[in-house]
Design a protein around this motif. Structure first.
Motif, mmCIF file in Angstrom:
data_model
loop_
_atom_site.group_PDB
_atom_site.id
_atom_site.type_symbol
_atom_site.label_atom_id
_atom_site.label_comp_id
_atom_site.label_asym_id
_atom_site.label_seq_id
_atom_site.Cartn_x
_atom_site.Cartn_y
_atom_site.Cartn_z
ATOM 1 N N GLU A 21 69.456 0.763 18.285
ATOM 2 C CA GLU A 21 69.417 0.897 19.694
ATOM 3 C C GLU A 21 70.080 2.159 20.374
ATOM 4 O OE1 GLU A 21 71.224 -2.456 22.039
ATOM 5 O OE2 GLU A 21 69.762 -3.577 20.978
ATOM 6 N N VAL A 22 71.174 2.567 19.518
ATOM 7 C CA VAL A 22 72.038 3.795 19.859
ATOM 8 C C VAL A 22 71.050 5.035 19.159
ATOM 9 C CG1 VAL A 22 74.058 5.232 19.133
ATOM 10 C CG2 VAL A 22 74.087 2.623 19.728
ATOM 11 N N ASN A 23 70.261 4.874 18.074
ATOM 12 C CA ASN A 23 69.740 6.037 17.487
ATOM 13 C C ASN A 23 68.356 5.490 17.047
ATOM 14 O OD1 ASN A 23 68.490 7.842 15.767
ATOM 15 N ND2 ASN A 23 70.473 8.357 14.706
ATOM 16 N N MET A 24 67.545 5.569 17.987
ATOM 17 C CA MET A 24 66.135 5.180 17.946
ATOM 18 C C MET A 24 65.189 5.855 16.515
ATOM 19 S SD MET A 24 65.144 4.909 21.867
ATOM 20 C CE MET A 24 64.211 3.348 22.075
ATOM 21 N N ASN A 50 72.153 14.144 9.284
ATOM 22 C CA ASN A 50 72.548 15.548 8.730
ATOM 23 C C ASN A 50 74.283 15.654 9.383
ATOM 24 O OD1 ASN A 50 72.362 18.404 7.912
ATOM 25 N ND2 ASN A 50 72.186 19.143 9.800
ATOM 26 N N LYS A 51 74.908 14.769 8.701
ATOM 27 C CA LYS A 51 76.214 14.324 8.865
ATOM 28 C C LYS A 51 76.889 13.897 7.733
ATOM 29 C CE LYS A 51 76.056 12.733 13.915
ATOM 30 N NZ LYS A 51 76.487 13.555 14.498
ATOM 31 N N SER A 52 78.269 14.251 7.609
ATOM 32 C CA SER A 52 79.006 13.764 6.592
ATOM 33 C C SER A 52 78.915 12.192 6.349
ATOM 34 C CB SER A 52 80.376 14.298 6.520
ATOM 35 O OG SER A 52 81.508 13.594 7.538
ATOM 36 N N ILE A 53 79.422 11.856 5.068
ATOM 37 C CA ILE A 53 79.297 10.510 4.853
ATOM 38 C C ILE A 53 80.467 9.774 5.695
ATOM 39 C CG2 ILE A 53 79.955 8.705 3.058
ATOM 40 C CD1 ILE A 53 78.424 10.354 1.147
ATOM 41 N N SER A 54 81.638 10.426 5.827
ATOM 42 C CA SER A 54 82.590 10.015 6.537
ATOM 43 C C SER A 54 82.158 9.793 8.211
ATOM 44 C CB SER A 54 83.900 11.165 6.358
ATOM 45 O OG SER A 54 84.951 10.715 7.287
ATOM 46 N N GLU A 55 81.675 10.892 8.532
ATOM 47 C CA GLU A 55 81.112 10.938 10.109
ATOM 48 C C GLU A 55 80.320 9.592 10.273
ATOM 49 O OE1 GLU A 55 80.713 15.396 11.744
ATOM 50 O OE2 GLU A 55 79.392 14.808 10.149
ATOM 51 N N VAL A 56 79.413 9.427 9.275
ATOM 52 C CA VAL A 56 78.397 8.263 9.393
ATOM 53 C C VAL A 56 79.203 6.828 9.229
ATOM 54 C CG1 VAL A 56 76.318 7.205 8.099
ATOM 55 C CG2 VAL A 56 76.586 9.586 8.689
ATOM 56 N N LYS A 57 79.929 6.654 8.425
ATOM 57 C CA LYS A 57 80.815 5.693 8.166
ATOM 58 C C LYS A 57 81.507 5.278 9.746
ATOM 59 C CE LYS A 57 84.165 3.623 5.379
ATOM 60 N NZ LYS A 57 85.536 3.549 5.886
ATOM 61 N N THR A 58 82.416 6.244 9.920
ATOM 62 C CA THR A 58 83.113 6.258 11.380
ATOM 63 C C THR A 58 81.946 5.768 12.605
ATOM 64 O OG1 THR A 58 84.531 7.971 10.564
ATOM 65 C CG2 THR A 58 84.599 7.298 12.943
ATOM 66 N N TRP A 59 80.981 6.421 12.586
ATOM 67 C CA TRP A 59 79.671 6.050 13.617
ATOM 68 C C TRP A 59 79.550 4.484 13.517
ATOM 69 C CZ3 TRP A 59 74.358 5.457 13.140
ATOM 70 C CH2 TRP A 59 73.784 5.263 14.167
ATOM 71 N N ILE A 60 79.203 4.024 12.352
ATOM 72 C CA ILE A 60 78.851 2.682 12.186
ATOM 73 C C ILE A 60 79.941 1.759 12.526
ATOM 74 C CG2 ILE A 60 78.097 0.984 10.197
ATOM 75 C CD1 ILE A 60 76.495 3.088 8.880
ATOM 76 N N GLU A 61 81.102 2.074 12.191
ATOM 77 C CA GLU A 61 82.053 1.137 12.599
ATOM 78 C C GLU A 61 82.305 1.200 13.898
ATOM 79 O OE1 GLU A 61 85.159 2.732 9.624
ATOM 80 O OE2 GLU A 61 84.400 1.315 8.076
ATOM 81 N N SER A 62 82.577 2.570 14.666
ATOM 82 C CA SER A 62 82.566 2.549 16.018
ATOM 83 C C SER A 62 81.397 1.717 16.800
ATOM 84 C CB SER A 62 82.714 3.742 16.671
ATOM 85 O OG SER A 62 81.533 4.428 16.549
ATOM 86 N N SER A 64 80.004 -0.897 15.569
ATOM 87 C CA SER A 64 80.177 -2.361 15.367
ATOM 88 C C SER A 64 81.358 -2.652 16.562
ATOM 89 C CB SER A 64 80.759 -2.360 13.940
ATOM 90 O OG SER A 64 81.330 -3.704 13.549
ATOM 91 N N PHE A 65 82.388 -1.928 16.426
ATOM 92 C CA PHE A 65 83.634 -2.403 17.158
ATOM 93 C C PHE A 65 83.460 -2.287 18.487
ATOM 94 C CE2 PHE A 65 85.785 -1.908 13.089
ATOM 95 C CZ PHE A 65 86.408 -2.883 13.285
ATOM 96 N N ASN A 66 82.566 -1.464 19.088
ATOM 97 C CA ASN A 66 82.478 -1.349 20.480
ATOM 98 C C ASN A 66 80.964 -2.181 21.187
ATOM 99 O OD1 ASN A 66 84.370 0.559 21.378
ATOM 100 N ND2 ASN A 66 83.705 2.018 20.057
ATOM 101 N N LYS A 67 80.630 -2.829 19.875
ATOM 102 C CA LYS A 67 79.243 -3.664 20.443
ATOM 103 C C LYS A 67 78.302 -2.799 21.132
ATOM 104 C CE LYS A 67 81.340 -7.461 19.416
ATOM 105 N NZ LYS A 67 81.331 -7.932 17.988
ATOM 106 N N GLY A 68 77.940 -1.521 20.508
ATOM 107 C CA GLY A 68 76.799 -0.581 20.843
ATOM 108 C C GLY A 68 77.057 0.312 21.961
ATOM 109 N N ILE A 69 78.583 0.337 22.465
ATOM 110 C CA ILE A 69 79.007 1.401 23.123
ATOM 111 C C ILE A 69 78.722 2.674 22.795
ATOM 112 C CG2 ILE A 69 80.580 1.991 25.064
ATOM 113 C CD1 ILE A 69 81.061 -1.133 25.280
ATOM 114 N N ALA A 70 79.276 2.822 21.661
ATOM 115 C CA ALA A 70 79.528 4.307 20.952
ATOM 116 C C ALA A 70 78.397 4.958 20.926
ATOM 117 C CB ALA A 70 80.358 3.971 19.743
ATOM 118 N N GLY A 71 78.439 6.309 21.110
ATOM 119 C CA GLY A 71 77.135 7.000 21.052
ATOM 120 C C GLY A 71 77.404 7.994 19.903
#
Length: 71
Positions: A21-24, A50-62, A64-71
């Protein structure tokens, strides 16, 4: 390696749908997660987004924790 271990607030199938939903541009194939396959998932998404593994991991977790609010 623990650095690839995802800390999720929801089951992966729910997180996967939130990520789509966040990244179609992401597909089920992009987000396929096999048991113990976090490293492969993060590497695949890192290349596609085109992001670092760390950035992708942080994005996925955010997401998850924000129930889809993070962008």
């Amino acid at each position: 390696m623990d650095s690839y271990q995802l800390k999720l607030e929801a089951p992966w199938p729910e997180v996967k749908e939130m990520l789509k939903e966040v990244n179609m541009e992401l597909t089920d194939e992009d987000l396929e997660l096999k048991p113990g396959g976090e490293k492969e998932l993060l590497e695949r998404l890192s290349r596609k987004m085109n992001k670092s593994i760390s950035e992708v991991k942080t994005w996925i977790e955010s997401v998850s924790f924000n129930k889809g609010i993070a962008g």
